[in-house]
Design an enzyme around this catalytic site. Structure first.
Site, PDB file in Angstrom:
ATOM      1  CG  ASN A  39      -4.886  -5.286   8.216  1.00 28.42           C
ATOM      2  OD1 ASN A  39      -6.022  -5.539   8.594  1.00 28.42           O
ATOM      3  ND2 ASN A  39      -4.577  -4.159   7.599  1.00 28.42           N
ATOM      4  CG  HIS A  50      -3.214  -0.492   9.337  1.00 30.30           C
ATOM      5  ND1 HIS A  50      -2.806   0.620   8.656  1.00 30.30           N
ATOM      6  CD2 HIS A  50      -4.511  -0.703   8.989  1.00 30.30           C
ATOM      7  CE1 HIS A  50      -3.806   1.076   7.918  1.00 30.30           C
ATOM      8  NE2 HIS A  50      -4.849   0.292   8.106  1.00 30.30           N
ATOM      9  CD  GLU A  52       2.624  -1.522   9.314  1.00 32.09           C
ATOM     10  OE1 GLU A  52       3.098  -1.441   8.172  1.00 32.09           O
ATOM     11  OE2 GLU A  52       1.384  -1.555   9.526  1.00 32.09           O
ATOM     12  CB  SER A  77       5.176   1.086   1.944  1.00 34.65           C
ATOM     13  OG  SER A  77       5.573   2.392   2.276  1.00 34.65           O
ATOM     14  CB  CYS A  79      -0.737   3.642   6.199  1.00 35.59           C
ATOM     15  SG  CYS A  79      -1.198   3.432   7.942  1.00 35.59           S
ATOM     16  CB  CYS A  82       1.770   2.035  10.490  1.00 34.69           C
ATOM     17  SG  CYS A  82       0.200   1.128  10.668  1.00 34.69           S
ATOM     18  CG  ASP A 142      -6.396  -1.993   5.485  1.00 34.67           C
ATOM     19  OD1 ASP A 142      -6.896  -2.289   6.592  1.00 34.67           O
ATOM     20  OD2 ASP A 142      -5.173  -1.912   5.294  1.00 34.67           O
TER      21      ASP A 142
END
Length: 145
Positions: A39, A50, A52, A77, A79, A82, A142
């Site tokens: 991130n 982010h 990912e 996990s 979002c 992503c 975020d």
């Protein structure tokens, strides 16, 4: 510990050391890391970086067939944004370090045919719990709260 999740954790720790949010990710294709990231919203003043998204961006432009045999690893996990990117590129498997501190749309991702594995890794949980306790305002920013 899976070597790829360990690489994602290393990325998360790097992000924290840079003053960012400790979430890391790697994109693995054919058993090799094609892209890694963490991130970087704080570091880059970005709305979308982010972990990912950073890993996918750092993998560069790939073919549809590359994504379709990839595995996306993330310490947290993913979002909606992503997860949507993983669905867009038809990434068939997502491995999640933990989903206690935040849970993205995992059931929806599964309903779209993606294999979702949750490791419930204590290192991933600790990284996020400590960060959220120390910087709740940054964490809320975020996740859009």
């Amino acid at each position: 510990m899976d070597e790829f999740m360990q690489a994602a954790i290393d990325e998360a720790k790097l992000g924290l050391a840079e003053g960012g949010i400790p979430i890391g990710s790697v994109l693995v294709i054919d058993g090799k890391i094609a892209g890694r990231g963490h991130n970087r919203r704080v570091q880059r003043g970005s709305a979308i970086l982010h972990a990912e998204m950073d890993a996918l961006e750092n993998a560069g432009r790939l073919t549809a067939k590359d994504y379709q045999r990839a595995v996306l690893y993330s310490t947290l996990s993913p979002c909606d944004m992503c997860s949507g990117t993983a669905l867009l590129y038809k990434i068939p498997k997502v491995v999640i370090g933990e989903n206690r501190t935040f849970q993205g749309p995992e059931d929806y991702v599964r309903s779209r045919g993606v294999e979702v594995t949750i490791l419930d890794d204590p290192t991933c949980v600790q990284l996020m719990e400590e960060f959220i306790a120390a910087r709740p305002e940054l964490w809320n920013e975020d996740i859009g709260e």
